[in-house]
Enzyme design. Structure first.
Site, short mmCIF file in Angstrom:
data_model
loop_
_atom_site.label_atom_id
_atom_site.label_comp_id
_atom_site.label_asym_id
_atom_site.label_seq_id
_atom_site.Cartn_x
_atom_site.Cartn_y
_atom_site.Cartn_z
N VAL A 149 67.96 56.43 38.19
CA VAL A 149 67.77 57.57 37.28
C VAL A 149 66.69 58.51 37.83
CG1 VAL A 149 67.21 58.29 34.94
CG2 VAL A 149 68.48 56.19 35.31
N TYR A 150 65.56 57.92 38.23
CA TYR A 150 64.48 58.74 38.80
C TYR A 150 65.01 59.56 39.98
CZ TYR A 150 60.00 59.78 41.09
OH TYR A 150 58.94 60.40 41.69
#
Ligand code: NAP
Length: 251
Positions: A149-150
């Site tokens: 996600v990051y």
């Protein structure tokens, strides 16, 4: 006369870590600086440390109304600005299968949407010939387990910056990104990291980085300010500050 005398700068996410290092360099060089952070305690600490030498503002990039209020404040306080540094970012690690919607939304809200609308709402104040620098990450160059996600958020910022660089050409505003690898900051970019987790991250960084060490906040700040003020024929690029991590294999 300081290197940045007569300039006005905004650092979003400047209360500690790399953003703080950028703020300190700007102030030492004579820029008038407005910096932001989200947490009350870190904002108060920055106010105490900097006194009247800078404008310290509490503002959450996850809140669009707060970004609009920040834009008004920047307009009222500084008027035209020479340099906007959108440094804000948070990280949480989760194996792909365990990523929750809440974590996904939180990270995209701050890192991607927050960065995007900060640049959009503050852009009217950036003067002709000014510059914008976003902070992305080495994850744009190399897949890193548990950081799906990051990585997505930072890839989005890289994408925004490229298009912004093109759209800002008529105003002669340069837009670039700095992509740090493992850099020793109070959080290592992980909002709630314990001292033990932080030490673990530094140790991993020292082991896997081709230069066999982590970076310093000052090294990142120098790269940010190079892109912001010195690299006058450079726009639309991502400058890695990662000890080779995203680019070379150590022998
Ligand atoms: N450290 C690393 O190794 C590393 C590696 C690659 C990329 N990065 C990226 O580099 C940037 C800086 O990292 P860092 O380690 O210096 O981080 P940091 O020490 O945690 O500082 C982040 C700054 O952003 C502010 N911030 C966080 N959430 C915010 C929000 N919702 N609204 C407004 N401000 C907010 C923080 O203020 P508060 O404390 O008040 O929340 C702080 O001023 C981030 O974009 C990070 O993703 C870091």
């Amino acid at each position: 006369m300081g290197r940045y005398a007569g300039t006005r700068s905004v650092v979003v996410g400047g209360t500690h870590g790399m953003g703080r290092a950028v703020v300190e360099e700007l102030l030492a060089g004579g820029s008038e600086v407005l910096l932001t952070g989200r947490s009350e305690a870190n904002v108060a600490a920055a106010r105490e440390r900097l006194g009247a030498t800078a404008h310290v503002v509490r503002s959450d990039v996850a809140d669009l109304a707060a970004i609009d209020a920040l834009a008004t404040l920047v307009d009222d306080t500084l008027g035209e600005i020479d340099f906007l540094h959108v440094n804000v970012g948070v990280a949480e690690v989760q194996p792909f299968e365990q990523v929750t919607e809440a974590v996904y939304d939180r990270m995209f809200e701050v890192n991607a949407k927050g960065a995007f609308f900060t640049a959009q709402r503050l852009s009217p104040m950036i003067r002709h010939g000014g510059a914008v620098v976003f902070t992305t990450a080495v994850t744009n160059a190399v897949g890193s387990s548990t950081m799906s996600v990051y990585s997505g958020t930072k890839a989005a910022v890289r994408g925004f910056a490229s298009v912004l660089a093109a759209e800002f050409l008529p105003r002669n505003i340069r837009v670039n990104t700095v992509a740090p690898g493992f850099v020793d900051t109070p959080t290592m970019g992980f909002a709630d990291a314990t001292a033990e987790e932080r030490a673990g991250l530094i140790a991993v960084g020292d082991q896997i980085t081709p230069m066999r060490r982590h970076g310093t906040m000052a090294e990142v700040a120098r790269a940010v300010l190079f892109l912001g003020f010195d690299a006058t024929f450079t726009t639309g690029v991502e400058l890695p500050v990662d000890g080779g991590l995203g680019h070379i294999l150590a022998a």
